[in-house]
Structures are given as C-alpha cells and as structure tokens.
Design a protein around this motif. Structure first.
Motif, PDB file in Angstrom:
ATOM      1  N   UNK A   4       0.839  -1.197   0.000  1.00 55.76           N
ATOM      2  CA  UNK A   4       0.000   0.000   0.000  1.00 55.76           C
ATOM      3  C   UNK A   4       0.872   1.244   0.000  1.00 55.76           C
ATOM      4  N   UNK A   5       0.532   2.205  -0.872  1.00 50.05           N
ATOM      5  CA  UNK A   5       1.253   3.486  -0.871  1.00 50.05           C
ATOM      6  C   UNK A   5       0.627   4.388   0.184  1.00 50.05           C
ATOM      7  N   UNK A   6       1.435   4.947   1.065  1.00 54.91           N
ATOM      8  CA  UNK A   6       0.913   5.760   2.172  1.00 54.91           C
ATOM      9  C   UNK A   6       1.130   7.261   1.978  1.00 54.91           C
ATOM     10  N   UNK A   7       2.317   7.616   1.495  1.00 46.35           N
ATOM     11  CA  UNK A   7       2.626   9.033   1.267  1.00 46.35           C
ATOM     12  C   UNK A   7       3.354   9.124  -0.069  1.00 46.35           C
ATOM     13  N   UNK A   8       2.909  10.077  -0.923  1.00 45.59           N
ATOM     14  CA  UNK A   8       3.625  10.254  -2.192  1.00 45.59           C
ATOM     15  C   UNK A   8       4.368  11.588  -2.204  1.00 45.59           C
ATOM     16  N   UNK A   9       5.056  11.848  -3.294  1.00 41.41           N
ATOM     17  CA  UNK A   9       5.802  13.099  -3.497  1.00 41.41           C
ATOM     18  C   UNK A   9       6.851  13.348  -2.413  1.00 41.41           C
ATOM     19  N   UNK A  10       7.512  12.271  -2.018  1.00 37.29           N
ATOM     20  CA  UNK A  10       8.604  12.340  -1.055  1.00 37.29           C
ATOM     21  C   UNK A  10       9.900  12.472  -1.851  1.00 37.29           C
ATOM     22  N   UNK A  11      10.956  13.004  -1.227  1.00 34.44           N
ATOM     23  CA  UNK A  11      12.247  13.101  -1.925  1.00 34.44           C
ATOM     24  C   UNK A  11      13.231  12.038  -1.412  1.00 34.44           C
ATOM     25  N   UNK A  12      13.541  12.053  -0.115  1.00 38.85           N
ATOM     26  CA  UNK A  12      14.383  10.998   0.468  1.00 38.85           C
ATOM     27  C   UNK A  12      13.680  10.488   1.725  1.00 38.85           C
ATOM     28  N   UNK A  13      12.979   9.363   1.568  1.00 41.15           N
ATOM     29  CA  UNK A  13      12.234   8.796   2.696  1.00 41.15           C
ATOM     30  C   UNK A  13      13.224   8.251   3.716  1.00 41.15           C
ATOM     31  N   UNK A  14      13.056   8.670   4.966  1.00 39.40           N
ATOM     32  CA  UNK A  14      14.028   8.264   5.977  1.00 39.40           C
ATOM     33  C   UNK A  14      13.350   7.845   7.283  1.00 39.40           C
ATOM     34  N   UNK A  15      13.844   8.350   8.434  1.00 39.13           N
ATOM     35  CA  UNK A  15      13.437   7.830   9.745  1.00 39.13           C
ATOM     36  C   UNK A  15      11.938   7.747   9.961  1.00 39.13           C
ATOM     37  N   UNK A  16      11.536   6.693  10.696  1.00 37.12           N
ATOM     38  CA  UNK A  16      10.116   6.481  10.990  1.00 37.12           C
ATOM     39  C   UNK A  16       9.995   5.740  12.325  1.00 37.12           C
ATOM     40  N   UNK A  17       9.113   6.232  13.209  1.00 38.56           N
ATOM     41  CA  UNK A  17       8.904   5.605  14.534  1.00 38.56           C
ATOM     42  C   UNK A  17       7.455   5.805  14.982  1.00 38.56           C
ATOM     43  N   UNK A  18       7.069   5.037  16.009  1.00 38.31           N
ATOM     44  CA  UNK A  18       5.725   5.116  16.585  1.00 38.31           C
ATOM     45  C   UNK A  18       5.831   5.294  18.094  1.00 38.31           C
ATOM     46  N   UNK A  19       4.865   6.025  18.657  1.00 37.18           N
ATOM     47  CA  UNK A  19       4.860   6.259  20.104  1.00 37.18           C
ATOM     48  C   UNK A  19       4.366   5.023  20.849  1.00 37.18           C
ATOM     49  N   UNK A  20       4.654   4.997  22.151  1.00 38.57           N
ATOM     50  CA  UNK A  20       4.317   3.821  22.966  1.00 38.57           C
ATOM     51  C   UNK A  20       2.810   3.591  23.068  1.00 38.57           C
ATOM     52  N   UNK A  21       1.998   4.646  22.926  1.00 37.62           N
ATOM     53  CA  UNK A  21       0.539   4.450  22.974  1.00 37.62           C
ATOM     54  C   UNK A  21      -0.031   4.056  21.606  1.00 37.62           C
ATOM     55  N   UNK A  22       0.848   3.927  20.612  1.00 37.74           N
ATOM     56  CA  UNK A  22       0.482   3.485  19.250  1.00 37.74           C
ATOM     57  C   UNK A  22      -0.476   4.454  18.557  1.00 37.74           C
ATOM     58  N   UNK A  23      -0.436   5.709  18.954  1.00 42.32           N
ATOM     59  CA  UNK A  23      -1.380   6.673  18.374  1.00 42.32           C
ATOM     60  C   UNK A  23      -0.730   7.713  17.470  1.00 42.32           C
ATOM     61  N   UNK A  24       0.611   7.781  17.499  1.00 39.03           N
ATOM     62  CA  UNK A  24       1.304   8.787  16.686  1.00 39.03           C
ATOM     63  C   UNK A  24       2.470   8.142  15.948  1.00 39.03           C
ATOM     64  N   UNK A  25       2.636   8.521  14.688  1.00 38.07           N
ATOM     65  CA  UNK A  25       3.787   8.122  13.888  1.00 38.07           C
ATOM     66  C   UNK A  25       4.583   9.373  13.553  1.00 38.07           C
ATOM     67  N   UNK A  26       5.909   9.284  13.667  1.00 42.54           N
ATOM     68  CA  UNK A  26       6.785  10.385  13.257  1.00 42.54           C
ATOM     69  C   UNK A  26       7.586   9.946  12.037  1.00 42.54           C
TER      70      UNK A  26
END
Length: 294
Positions: free
Chosen positions: A135-157
């Motif tokens: 599944x494509x989640x975000x388009x028009x990115x240039x250099x896709x890099x770091x990704x994490x989720x919070x302990x309550x599973x409600x936020x993605x950075x």
C-alpha cells in the motif's frame, strides 16, 4: 560524546535496529550492498552480501530478516545470505531504490524510496501488510528516511530528509491508517539534515544528523532540541537503542559525501559508535506474517 564501538569503513552505513531476542545489532551498508549483524559481546560483525543496494533491514524470524533491496522486499536467510523476493516493487521504483523503513507496532513493514538522482518528489512511503499487500501511504517524497511510533500506538513520526522537518501523523494501529500530517519539528540546516531516527521510552526522538556530526534528541511536542551527542564522524545516518537494558545507543555513519578536509578530520567515518545517553529505548518491532489459511 559517542565513542567507537566497531571500526569499519562502511560506504553508507544505515538502518540500525536492535534484535532484542538475539542481542545483536542489525545494520546495513547501502552502497556496499551488505547486511551486517554485529554482536557487541564478541565484537564480531557478520557480513552477508546482497544482490543490490540494501536500504534497510527488520527482524523477522530466528533464521530470517526482511531486507529492502532495489526490486522490492526480500526474505533473507541469516545463515546463508540467500534471499528470496517477497514483495515485488519493480513497477514502483523506476530510477529509484528503497531506503529506510521499520515495522509498526502491528508488525507491518513501512519502507520508503528515494530517486537515485535525488530528484524532488519522485519517492513514496509504502507499507507491506502482514498479508503481504503493498500500500502506498505518502507520495511526493524526496528521500524517505526515519520512521517511529509512540508507545501508545497513536502517533507516527516521519522524516523526508530534504524538508529538514519531522512530521507527525495520527496513527491507527488496527488499520495502519495515518492522517492529520503536520510538522512537529523544524530543524535548522546548521545542525545538519535529519536521517534515521529512533524513539526512547519517554517518546523523545533521536535523529542521526547527516552533515551534522551528531545525534540529536528532539522533543516532538515542543519541537525543541533536548540534547545533542557529538559523534566522531561527519555524516551520521541512524541510531538504535540496544544492550540487555536498551540503554546503549548504537550509531551508524557513512564515509561518502565528505571533503578532503572532513576525511582528514573524521578518519573513523563509516564506523559504528555507541553512547550511554541516560535514557532507555523501546523494543524494536519485528515483521509479522499472516499466512492465508487454506
């Protein structure tokens, strides 16, 4: 200040992730086409060569890892180094390759791409579900890099490096849906460019700074720098909490994209470093595969 843990001249060291089950650090050399499995007890680094550039790695089973190669995601045998294509992404990656990625708390594999010539907005962020649906989640990115989720599973950075920002998204762990993307942290270029990222038990973000000689801890609620760890390398690419107590931050670096002066100043570029920052990380998420029942 971080200190040397393992001296090596990786071209583009990246993708640090701690396998808490085996107590090993997985990391990759993208341009060197290598998956590395480093054991800090024995100080040994097992190298498995890959058939094309390897963007990132996530733990899967005792004997296998999931690796992002140029044609898609592969299952890789950690004993033999043999890999088999799991998710074919060739049609998604014209002139591009896969880059950084991690698994979310539900075990989906999120992986982003980047254009080989780093052309703007030519890349995307994808997920591979536990049923192996792309599944494509975000388009028009240039250099896709770091990704994490919070302990309550409600936020993605998430980091798209040239934007010099960390974005936050509302995250639904049940469905994998993201929404309400907004900038959480704006990073002045004087600090370098944000690359790989990990999260600690206080939900603060640790980011390797390309061109920045450091890992920086950011508070995503305020957008402010909390602390900075100097690293004796110029391009800092990723970091991961490891050790039995998840209290050691392991840091990867690159030896590319440096001037002659920088090469002289940072002879350890490409090596793996470590520091005890006084805060603990969280366990990494493994890929979870749901095989269809017959």
């Amino acid at each position: 200040m971080a200190i040397l843990e393992y001296q090596v001249k990786a071209t583009l060291g990246e993708g640090a992730i701690w396998n808490y089950k085996t107590q090993e650090l997985y990391w990759v050399d993208i341009e060197g086409k290598k998956l590395n499995i480093y054991n800090p007890i024995s100080k040994t680094n097992k190298v498995l060569n890959t058939t094309s550039r390897i963007g990132t790695v996530v733990p899967f089973t005792e004997k296998e890892a999931m690796v992002a190669l140029e044609d898609g995601v592969h299952k890789m045998n950690l004993q033999t180094g043999a890999s088999t294509l799991f998710t074919d992404m060739k049609s998604e990656l014209p002139g591009s390759r896969l880059n950084d990625g991690k698994c979310d708390p539900a075990g989906r594999f999120w992986v982003g791409s980047m254009h080989l010539e780093q052309e703007t907005a030519k890349a995307n962020l994808y997920t591979i579900t536990s049923e192996n649906i792309l599944q494509k989640k975000i388009d028009s990115v240039t250099i896709s890099n770091g990704i994490v989720w919070t302990s309550d599973k409600k936020t993605m950075y998430y980091i798209d490096t040239p934007t010099s920002t960390i974005k936050s998204f509302d995250y639904n762990n049940e469905t994998g849906e993201i929404s309400n993307g907004k900038i959480a942290v704006e990073i002045p270029t004087s600090l370098g460019f944000p690359d790989g990222m990990t999260i600690d038990e206080e939900n603060m973000l640790w980011v390797g700074m390309w061109n920045g000689n450091a890992v920086i801890r950011f508070n995503p609620k305020t957008g402010k720098v909390v602390s900075k760890i100097e690293v004796p390398a110029h391009n800092i690419t990723s970091c991961a909490f490891g050790g039995e107590n998840l209290d050691i931050l392991y840091i990867t670096s690159a030896s590319v994209d440096m001037t002659a002066k920088e090469i002289e100043k940072y002879p350890l570029a490409g090596s793996v470093f470590k520091v005890k920052p006084g805060v603990k990380g969280v366990k990494s998420n493994f890929y979870i595969e749901n095989k269809p029942t017959k």
